[in-house]
Motif scaffolding. Structure first.
Motif, mmCIF file in Angstrom:
data_model
loop_
_atom_site.group_PDB
_atom_site.id
_atom_site.type_symbol
_atom_site.label_atom_id
_atom_site.label_comp_id
_atom_site.label_asym_id
_atom_site.label_seq_id
_atom_site.Cartn_x
_atom_site.Cartn_y
_atom_site.Cartn_z
ATOM 1 N N TYR A 100 0.818 -1.210 0.000
ATOM 2 C CA TYR A 100 0.000 0.000 0.000
ATOM 3 C C TYR A 100 0.855 1.265 0.000
ATOM 4 O O TYR A 100 0.407 2.323 -0.422
ATOM 5 C CB TYR A 100 -0.972 0.001 1.179
ATOM 6 N N TYR A 101 2.116 1.154 0.471
ATOM 7 C CA TYR A 101 3.008 2.321 0.405
ATOM 8 C C TYR A 101 3.251 2.691 -1.063
ATOM 9 O O TYR A 101 3.133 3.856 -1.458
ATOM 10 C CB TYR A 101 4.324 2.009 1.102
ATOM 11 N N TRP A 102 3.585 1.703 -1.893
ATOM 12 C CA TRP A 102 3.840 1.982 -3.299
ATOM 13 C C TRP A 102 2.560 2.391 -4.023
ATOM 14 O O TRP A 102 2.597 3.208 -4.941
ATOM 15 C CB TRP A 102 4.456 0.762 -3.970
ATOM 16 N N PHE A 103 1.441 1.833 -3.584
ATOM 17 C CA PHE A 103 0.170 2.220 -4.207
ATOM 18 C C PHE A 103 -0.072 3.713 -4.021
ATOM 19 O O PHE A 103 -0.376 4.440 -4.982
ATOM 20 C CB PHE A 103 -0.981 1.411 -3.595
ATOM 21 N N PHE A 104 0.078 4.214 -2.805
ATOM 22 C CA PHE A 104 -0.170 5.631 -2.551
ATOM 23 C C PHE A 104 0.948 6.507 -3.117
ATOM 24 O O PHE A 104 0.689 7.654 -3.520
ATOM 25 C CB PHE A 104 -0.338 5.873 -1.049
ATOM 26 N N GLN A 105 2.182 5.975 -3.134
ATOM 27 C CA GLN A 105 3.271 6.724 -3.758
ATOM 28 C C GLN A 105 2.964 6.995 -5.229
ATOM 29 O O GLN A 105 3.014 8.135 -5.706
ATOM 30 C CB GLN A 105 4.567 5.925 -3.649
ATOM 31 N N LEU A 106 2.680 5.939 -5.965
ATOM 32 C CA LEU A 106 2.415 6.088 -7.400
ATOM 33 C C LEU A 106 1.142 6.893 -7.640
ATOM 34 O O LEU A 106 1.105 7.735 -8.546
ATOM 35 C CB LEU A 106 2.304 4.707 -8.047
ATOM 36 N N LEU A 107 0.113 6.649 -6.834
ATOM 37 C CA LEU A 107 -1.134 7.387 -7.009
ATOM 38 C C LEU A 107 -0.929 8.879 -6.788
ATOM 39 O O LEU A 107 -1.424 9.718 -7.558
ATOM 40 C CB LEU A 107 -2.193 6.840 -6.045
ATOM 41 N N GLY A 108 -0.162 9.222 -5.733
ATOM 42 C CA GLY A 108 0.064 10.633 -5.433
ATOM 43 C C GLY A 108 0.852 11.356 -6.513
ATOM 44 O O GLY A 108 0.483 12.458 -6.937
ATOM 45 N N TRP A 109 1.917 10.728 -6.985
ATOM 46 C CA TRP A 109 2.731 11.404 -8.003
ATOM 47 C C TRP A 109 2.046 11.416 -9.365
ATOM 48 O O TRP A 109 2.234 12.346 -10.148
ATOM 49 C CB TRP A 109 4.105 10.740 -8.097
ATOM 50 N N GLU A 110 1.243 10.398 -9.647
ATOM 51 C CA GLU A 110 0.453 10.444 -10.881
ATOM 52 C C GLU A 110 -0.582 11.560 -10.827
ATOM 53 O O GLU A 110 -0.832 12.256 -11.828
ATOM 54 C CB GLU A 110 -0.236 9.095 -11.110
ATOM 55 N N TYR A 160 4.104 20.913 -2.648
ATOM 56 C CA TYR A 160 3.660 19.549 -2.896
ATOM 57 C C TYR A 160 4.397 18.534 -2.012
ATOM 58 O O TYR A 160 3.803 17.564 -1.533
ATOM 59 C CB TYR A 160 3.865 19.194 -4.368
ATOM 60 N N LEU A 161 5.672 18.799 -1.801
ATOM 61 C CA LEU A 161 6.448 17.868 -0.984
ATOM 62 C C LEU A 161 6.018 17.885 0.474
ATOM 63 O O LEU A 161 6.123 16.868 1.172
ATOM 64 C CB LEU A 161 7.940 18.196 -1.093
ATOM 65 N N ILE A 162 5.548 19.043 0.954
ATOM 66 C CA ILE A 162 5.119 19.100 2.362
ATOM 67 C C ILE A 162 3.928 18.188 2.613
ATOM 68 O O ILE A 162 3.776 17.612 3.689
ATOM 69 C CB ILE A 162 4.792 20.556 2.773
ATOM 70 N N VAL A 163 3.092 18.030 1.593
ATOM 71 C CA VAL A 163 1.967 17.101 1.732
ATOM 72 C C VAL A 163 2.492 15.680 1.918
ATOM 73 O O VAL A 163 2.008 14.925 2.770
ATOM 74 C CB VAL A 163 1.041 17.187 0.499
ATOM 75 N N TRP A 164 3.490 15.289 1.117
ATOM 76 C CA TRP A 164 4.063 13.948 1.234
ATOM 77 C C TRP A 164 4.710 13.748 2.596
ATOM 78 O O TRP A 164 4.483 12.731 3.263
ATOM 79 C CB TRP A 164 5.094 13.726 0.128
#
Length: 376
Positions: free
Chosen positions: A10-20, A126-130
């Motif tokens: 789920y970490y990679w799922f949200f990583q890819l979803l967020g940057w997409e 944008y990075l502060i959100v991450w």
């Protein structure tokens, strides 16, 4: 160090979803503001790639140095420094990568230092959100894990207490049963052989119940009948008179092992045995609505009443079977503690003298243990 680079799916799922999502919104904004250029897609794609690499590297460093286990104040300091480092790295790496692709040096910040600072702030939005999302998510996950560990530890302590209490019941129970058989060997050897069979059944019962926290009432009642048969032979049917009223519909109700048997033993020892002429031992079982002060989640409780001749220090009082700080019998002390460990405030064990000269032990057992319903 390989485990620092691995991550849950789920970490990679949200990583890819967020940057997409970042990539898509930026493309849309470029079209809407009429700022779209042929290089826009390349620039945004490199931004996403560097964003993925840098944020994952930041996560790896956090885990490598145990930053996420620090107090929140120190985590906040690290988060601010990390946000600044990520933003600066993005703004320095993007022009370098773009230059490699274009084959010539291209500095995108035409307004000099001010443009560079603006770029750092812009990507930092944008990075502060991450950064905040990751820190708060991990903090919440570790808090949940800590609570789960605490619950497991409490359950293990409760199980250890129950095991200890059950191990203490055996000597107490067997001592009384062996006394009954010993008396029979002197007065009636033939009856003693029958008593040995009943005692063997009781021993089998004690060996079996130690493996379980709950047993059907019918199984407990069979052990009670064996015990009473032994005691009735010792005292005689005139001195120990029995009245057992247990409906067949309640025989499947789960009860703590030896809880009822302990009440019966207590009634024989302190009531029948202590009264020169003996008396009536009555057992009544019924299902009734839970009492108002009973926190059991079930709609009904099993009410067990064991009455015998005797007196309490205060005939007008309704007392817990063993008051805090009181040195009660081992059997009643263990029963009360096991009820507390299994049901919390959902079960009750009380003593009262009503009518005068008759002591009634009342045990209320709900149909649920630790919030799990056992009987519909």
């Amino acid at each position: 160090m390989q485990h620092y680079f691995r991550a849950k799916p789920y970490y990679w799922f949200f990583q890819l979803l967020g940057w997409e999502a970042f990539w898509g919104t930026q493309v849309h904004a470029a079209f809407m503001l009429k700022k779209y250029q042929p290089s826009t897609l390349n620039w945004l794609t490199m931004t996403v790639v560097f964003g993925l690499l840098l944020t994952h590297g930041y996560r790896t460093l956090l885990l490598r140095f145990g930053v996420l286990r620090l107090p929140l104040v120190w985590q906040a300091v690290v988060a601010m420094l990390g946000l600044l480092g990520l933003s600066l790295s993005m703004q320095l790496l993007l022009p370098a990568a773009f230059t490699l692709l274009a084959g010539k040096w291209q500095w995108p910040y035409t307004s000099g230092v001010a443009g560079f600072v603006f770029g750092v702030i812009d990507i930092g939005r944008y990075l502060i959100v991450w950064v905040l999302a990751y820190h708060f998510f991990v903090a919440g996950e570790w808090l949940a894990q800590a609570q789960a560990r605490e619950l497991h530890a409490a359950a293990a302590r409760r199980q250890a207490e129950l095991d200890l209490l059950r191990s203490q019941i055996n000597p107490h129970f067997l001592f009384n049963a062996l006394n009954s058989v010993r008396a029979l060997t002197l007065s009636d050897p033939h009856r003693a052989r029958t008593a040995v069979t009943q005692l063997a059944d009781l021993l089998r019962y004690t060996l079996n119940y130690e493996q379980r926290q709950l047993i059907p009432l019918g199984e407990e009642l069979a052990a009670v009948q064996d015990y009473l048969a032994l005691e009735q032979t010792r005292f005689g049917p005139e001195r120990l008179r029995l009245d057992l009223q247990v409906p067949e519909a309640l025989l499947a109700w789960p009860v703590p092992p030896a809880a009822l048997l302990t009440l019966i033993e207590n009634a024989v020892k302190h009531g029948i045995s202590a009264t020169p002429g003996g008396g009536l031992l009555r057992l009544v079982a019924q299902a009734a609505p839970a009492e108002p002060n009973n926190n059991a989640p079930a709609a009904e409780c099993l009410h067990l009443e064991v009455s015998q001749p005797g007196h309490l220090p205060d005939p007008a009082a309704v007392l817990p079977a063993c008051l805090p700080g009181q040195t009660g019998g081992l059997g009643l002390v263990n029963t009360r503690q096991r009820l507390l460990a299994l049901y919390g405030d959902g079960a009750r064990l009380t003593l009262r003298e009503q009518p005068a000269g008759t002591v009634v032990a009342r045990l209320n057992v709900p149909a649920a243990v630790l919030g799990v319903k056992l009987i519909a």
